[in-house]
Design an enzyme around this catalytic site. Structure first.
Site, PDB file in Angstrom:
ATOM      1  N   HIS A 196      -6.784   3.511 -29.791  1.00  0.00           N
ATOM      2  CA  HIS A 196      -5.846   4.485 -30.371  1.00  0.00           C
ATOM      3  C   HIS A 196      -4.988   3.841 -31.464  1.00  0.00           C
ATOM      4  O   HIS A 196      -3.881   4.300 -31.723  1.00  0.00           O
ATOM      5  CB  HIS A 196      -4.923   5.104 -29.310  1.00  0.00           C
ATOM      6  CG  HIS A 196      -5.637   5.588 -28.092  1.00  0.00           C
ATOM      7  ND1 HIS A 196      -6.014   6.899 -27.908  1.00  0.00           N
ATOM      8  CD2 HIS A 196      -6.067   4.919 -26.994  1.00  0.00           C
ATOM      9  CE1 HIS A 196      -6.624   7.021 -26.728  1.00  0.00           C
ATOM     10  NE2 HIS A 196      -6.682   5.834 -26.167  1.00  0.00           N
ATOM     11  N   SER A 243      -2.702  -3.120 -59.805  1.00  0.00           N
ATOM     12  CA  SER A 243      -2.298  -1.784 -60.212  1.00  0.00           C
ATOM     13  C   SER A 243      -1.966  -1.839 -61.694  1.00  0.00           C
ATOM     14  O   SER A 243      -1.419  -2.823 -62.183  1.00  0.00           O
ATOM     15  CB  SER A 243      -1.072  -1.344 -59.415  1.00  0.00           C
ATOM     16  OG  SER A 243      -0.368  -0.337 -60.122  1.00  0.00           O
ATOM     17  N   LYS A 255       1.347  -5.218 -56.922  1.00  0.00           N
ATOM     18  CA  LYS A 255       0.295  -4.679 -56.053  1.00  0.00           C
ATOM     19  C   LYS A 255      -0.956  -5.551 -56.042  1.00  0.00           C
ATOM     20  O   LYS A 255      -1.377  -6.074 -57.045  1.00  0.00           O
ATOM     21  CB  LYS A 255      -0.111  -3.270 -56.509  1.00  0.00           C
ATOM     22  CG  LYS A 255       0.926  -2.207 -56.242  1.00  0.00           C
ATOM     23  CD  LYS A 255       1.127  -1.894 -54.757  1.00  0.00           C
ATOM     24  CE  LYS A 255       0.002  -1.070 -54.146  1.00  0.00           C
ATOM     25  NZ  LYS A 255      -0.106   0.263 -54.739  1.00  0.00           N
ATOM     26  N   GLU A 293     -11.568   0.542 -49.604  1.00  0.00           N
ATOM     27  CA  GLU A 293     -11.450   1.980 -49.867  1.00  0.00           C
ATOM     28  C   GLU A 293     -12.763   2.548 -50.402  1.00  0.00           C
ATOM     29  O   GLU A 293     -13.191   3.643 -50.024  1.00  0.00           O
ATOM     30  CB  GLU A 293     -10.322   2.223 -50.867  1.00  0.00           C
ATOM     31  CG  GLU A 293      -8.963   1.780 -50.329  1.00  0.00           C
ATOM     32  CD  GLU A 293      -7.938   1.657 -51.451  1.00  0.00           C
ATOM     33  OE1 GLU A 293      -7.280   2.654 -51.738  1.00  0.00           O
ATOM     34  OE2 GLU A 293      -7.824   0.573 -52.047  1.00  0.00           O
TER      35      GLU A 293
END
Ligand code: ARG
Length: 467
Positions: A162, A283, A289, A296
């Site tokens: 979970h 970024s 970043k 992804e």
């Protein structure tokens, strides 16, 4: 033929005039099936060689055709083939070019064959090779996971259910979990390959041929294990393509789960892992970043893989026997799918190979005993207490510890004895994650001996592959 008369595509030989450009635009598939030129040419060379052996076409013509097809292959590879939408597909483009090279002899090639069994063969040859490419890529990924596992046999972290901290495992055990999933994918690919490696050639358009061809001989020449057993089925069947796309989709789903962990673990919040700069992206706006695009994209690519599978199932659904032109629409998912998997697997393997795992952060996340509450319950079970009663007692201790703001591992033996009389001083020994792991040595468990055995098993199995 005289250069003045415009040649008619073979598929229109019996029709009046030219096709309407709107029909041509819809029918043309060379932009997709052009990728099958090598398979198409291999199949044609095997076919015409067999035709000559059977005395169906002159041996000299067959030899000329085989040699010219080598040239057509080289021209395709070099991007030198003139594409003509009116010619529709790869089969007619190859045949047209062959005609330009050998003249009327080219006409011998297509005896006893239809584009229907021809495309079925091309796809089977493509699927066999695609299974091998996907298998090799998943093997490379497994090797990366096993190698990092070997380095991190002693690194412990919470296993999650979970997405909540649950029980300690080693990082090696965690990485090997993914290795198992990719092993099932590879097993599925081997299965797909086995069913695909059969020759449909000789099924003709749907009902075979009256010519005395030797189906087994072409199958053998192409390295296929046998021939299909029903001509209608052979030109209708796209199962191997569907199965391959299923195997790819499931492997992509497995990759997406690794990708998701890369995304999670590289957050400041987790801090379990950092990607090498070569596998991270920045970024365009925020200089601080460091983005895990590799993870992804692995998640996103799985969406496409699932879409490819669903597209192909939907194309074949409800089609009457045997060949229907709908089936031409199978090319884009079939041809694009496997290579997308290879790209993704290779990038994820690279990210894993070069990442830094932060053992300190992982150990920190184990907290102070919370992940070992089950061990305390099992302590009671070993002393004859029914598990449900033990579970309740430890539950109360956990509630007490969180109310008191003191971690479970910091409770005293006296405090433990308040929650159950069977708790003795030695209960405190439960709260050592490494000792807890060492007590989990059943097959498949995360104990260090089991994990070492699994690492050795995988190292041996993967070393046998020379890819
Ligand atoms: N390009 C076609 C396909 O992939 C080849 C088979 C064409 N057969 C036909 N009867 N028009 O489906």
């Amino acid at each position: 033929m005289s250069p003045k008369t415009k040649s008619k595509p073979v598929s229109r030989a019996a029709l009046a005039g030219e096709a309407d450009p709107r029909l041509v635009a819809l029918s043309v598939s060379i932009q997709d099936d052009g990728a099958l030129y090598a398979e198409d040419i291999r199949g044609s060379q095997a076919h015409v060689t067999m035709l000559a052996e059977q005395g169906i076409v002159p041996k000299a013509a067959a030899r000329r055709i085989v040699a010219a097809l080598d040239q057509v292959r080289a021209e395709f590879a070099a991007g030198k083939i003139r594409l003509d939408p009116a010619l529709e597909d790869v089969h007619t483009h190859v045949e047209r070019r062959l005609g330009e090279l050998v003249g009327a002899d080219a006409g011998y090639l297509h005896a006893g064959r239809s584009r229907n069994d021809q495309v079925a063969l091309d796809e089977r040859l493509f699927i066999v090779a695609a299974c091998d490419r996907c298998d090799a890529a998943l093997g490379r990924l497994q090797r990366a996971l096993v190698a990092r596992g070997r380095e991190h046999e002693r690194t412990i972290l919470p296993g999650y259910t979970h997405l909540q901290r649950a029980q300690p495992v080693s990082l090696a055990h965690h990485l090997l979990a993914h290795v198992e999933a990719f092993a099932r994918d590879r097993d599925r690919l081997a299965d797909v390959r086995r069913r695909a490696a059969v020759s449909p050639l000789g099924s003709g358009a749907l009902a075979g041929t009256t010519l005395p061809i030797d189906r087994e001989a072409t199958a053998r020449a192409l390295g296929l294990a046998g021939v299909t057993q029903n001509s209608l089925d052979a030109v209708s069947d796209r199962d191997s393509a569907i199965e391959l796309l299923f195997a790819c989709a499931l492997a992509a789903v497995h990759l997406s789960r690794v990708g998701e962990e890369i995304v999670l673990w590289t957050t400041k919040e987790f801090g379990f892992m950092s990607l090498a700069d070569a596998f991270a992206t920045g970024s365009s706006l925020m200089p601080q970043k460091k983005n895990p695009d590799v993870g992804e994209l692995a998640r996103g690519r799985a969406g496409r893989a699932i879409g490819d599978l669903v597209a192909l199932l939907a194309i074949v659904k409800s089609l009457p026997l045997s060949y229907n032109r709908d089936m031409q629409e199978d090319k884009r998912p079939l041809i694009g799918g496997p290579d997308a998997l290879v790209l993704t697997a290779d990038a994820v393997a690279g990210a894993i190979e070069t990442a830094t795992f932060h053992a300190d952060r992982m150990e920190e996340a184990l907290g102070s005993g919370e992940a070992l509450a089950t061990d305390a319950a099992e302590y009671l079970v070993e002393r004859g207490v029914p598990f449900r009663e033990a579970h309740e007692a430890v539950g109360k201790a956990a509630a007490f510890s969180s109310a008191a703001g003191r971690p479970l591992a910091k409770l005293t033996a006296e405090e433990w004895s308040r929650f159950h009389p069977a708790f003795q001083k030695d209960v405190l020994r439960c709260f050592d994650a490494r000792k807890s792991l060492a007590r989990r040595e059943l097959p498949g468990a995360p104990g260090p001996k089991q994990v070492a055995r699994q690492l050795a098993r995988w190292e041996k199995a993967l070393a046998k592959e020379s890819r």
